[in-house]
Design a protein around this motif. Structure first.
Motif, PDB file in Angstrom:
ATOM      1  N   LEU A  85       0.864  -1.177   0.000  1.00 13.79           N
ATOM      2  CA  LEU A  85       0.000   0.000   0.000  1.00 13.79           C
ATOM      3  C   LEU A  85       0.899   1.224   0.000  1.00 13.79           C
ATOM      4  N   THR A  86       0.921   1.955  -1.112  1.00 10.68           N
ATOM      5  CA  THR A  86       1.897   3.029  -1.257  1.00 10.68           C
ATOM      6  C   THR A  86       1.338   4.197  -2.062  1.00 10.68           C
ATOM      7  N   THR A  87       2.010   5.327  -1.985  1.00 12.25           N
ATOM      8  CA  THR A  87       1.635   6.485  -2.799  1.00 12.25           C
ATOM      9  C   THR A  87       2.325   6.447  -4.149  1.00 12.25           C
ATOM     10  N   PHE A  88       3.260   5.504  -4.349  1.00  9.70           N
ATOM     11  CA  PHE A  88       4.074   5.454  -5.560  1.00  9.70           C
ATOM     12  C   PHE A  88       3.673   4.271  -6.425  1.00  9.70           C
ATOM     13  N   ASP A  89       3.328   4.520  -7.701  1.00 10.27           N
ATOM     14  CA  ASP A  89       2.962   3.425  -8.609  1.00 10.27           C
ATOM     15  C   ASP A  89       4.073   3.198  -9.630  1.00 10.27           C
ATOM     16  N   LEU A  90       5.321   3.283  -9.165  1.00 12.07           N
ATOM     17  CA  LEU A  90       6.464   3.128 -10.059  1.00 12.07           C
ATOM     18  C   LEU A  90       6.621   1.682 -10.504  1.00 12.07           C
ATOM     19  N   ASP A  91       7.043   1.508 -11.755  1.00 13.91           N
ATOM     20  CA  ASP A  91       7.166   0.174 -12.338  1.00 13.91           C
ATOM     21  C   ASP A  91       7.990  -0.772 -11.469  1.00 13.91           C
ATOM     22  N   GLU A  92       9.160  -0.300 -11.043  1.00 14.71           N
ATOM     23  CA  GLU A  92      10.054  -1.210 -10.317  1.00 14.71           C
ATOM     24  C   GLU A  92       9.456  -1.667  -8.998  1.00 14.71           C
ATOM     25  N   TYR A  93       8.610  -0.819  -8.392  1.00 19.22           N
ATOM     26  CA  TYR A  93       7.969  -1.220  -7.148  1.00 19.22           C
ATOM     27  C   TYR A  93       6.951  -2.328  -7.393  1.00 19.22           C
ATOM     28  N   LYS A 108      -2.430   4.474  -2.028  1.00 19.31           N
ATOM     29  CA  LYS A 108      -3.021   4.966  -0.794  1.00 19.31           C
ATOM     30  C   LYS A 108      -4.226   5.870  -1.002  1.00 19.31           C
ATOM     31  N   ASP A 109      -4.484   6.261  -2.239  1.00 22.89           N
ATOM     32  CA  ASP A 109      -5.671   7.077  -2.490  1.00 22.89           C
ATOM     33  C   ASP A 109      -6.902   6.215  -2.777  1.00 22.89           C
ATOM     34  N   ILE A 110      -6.798   4.920  -2.546  1.00 21.71           N
ATOM     35  CA  ILE A 110      -7.915   4.020  -2.764  1.00 21.71           C
ATOM     36  C   ILE A 110      -9.062   4.373  -1.815  1.00 21.71           C
TER      37      ILE A 110
END
Length: 242
Positions: A85-93, A108-110
């Motif tokens: 659960l994160t604020t970052f939707d980066l590919d590597e993550y 986290k904006d879900i």
């Protein structure tokens, strides 16, 4: 009476942890059993408390969420489900989280109701991705997969029908949809899925999707997005199957 799903919240922001606890405990079927402020604490509390689902932040001090996820899934794979659960939707993550063993990746904006639905989906053994990251994930599969590479040795143990089922899982079909496509019963599909998990030594459908793409069994093309069911249980994101 069914025991509530046990949730561990791991995030370095105290306010967010408190907010997630309050949200989760508004329901009778979910309960927060602990909170962790670092990845190391998340690993230790998972060992101690044995939650069903861990809500895991990525960027934390000490040990980050991806490494904590790897350790938790290595130690308790199949018993504990981790949702990033994160604020970052980066590919590597996204890619690293699934490779580490995570069963879900949400932003986290879900909406609150969707987060609660997502916890239930993952606790039941399914996999779930935020729709906004699905296309990025498929693009990452395309970049990392060698289309000329022969199928991995473990795939040679699968029957022809099991391969068919694996392809359909990777394409995003649910069990009922697979049953309809192959003209078999739902029970038969569930048996195939169970055998795939055992033969490929993975703990959920998200890992089956990874195997299908990384071995080249399935080429990287966009997954279709499933429509939400009558109960809205899939509205929280892209489910890898039900």
């Amino acid at each position: 009476m069914t025991e509530p799903t046990r949730v561990l919240v791991a995030d370095d922001q105290v306010l967010l942890r408190v907010g997630l606890r309050m949200l989760v405990e508004t329901t009778s079927d979910l309960v927060v059993v602990g909170e962790a402020g670092t990845g190391e604490q998340a690993v230790e509390l998972t060992r101690e408390l044995r939650p069903d689902v861990v809500l895991m932040d990525v960027r934390m001090p000490d040990t980050d969420g991806l490494e904590a996820t790897r350790r938790i899934c290595a130690e308790r794979g199949g018993e504990v489900r981790v949702v990033i659960l994160t604020t970052f939707d980066l590919d590597e993550y996204v890619y690293a989280a699934l490779r580490a063993g995570a069963s879900g990746f949400l932003l986290k904006d879900i909406p609150p109701a969707d987060l609660l639905a997502a916890i239930r989906v993952v606790a039941s053994g399914e996999a779930l991705l935020a729709p906004t990251v699905t296309r990025r994930l498929i693009a990452e599969f395309a970049r990392r997969t060698d289309p000329d590479r022969p199928l991995a040795r473990e795939l040679s143990r699968l029957t022809g029908r099991e391969r068919e089922v694996l392809v359909l899982i990777a394409r995003g079909l649910t069990n009922p949809e697979i049953a309809g496509r192959l003209s078999v019963s739902l029970a038969t599909v569930k048996t195939h899925v169970r055998r795939l998990l055992g033969k490929l030594a993975v703990h959920d459908r998200a890992q089956l999707v990874i195997v299908a793409y990384e071995t080249g069994l399935v080429s990287a093309s966009p997954l279709r997005r499933p429509t939400a069911g009558a109960d809205g249980s899939h509205s929280a994101g892209q489910a890898a199957g039900t």
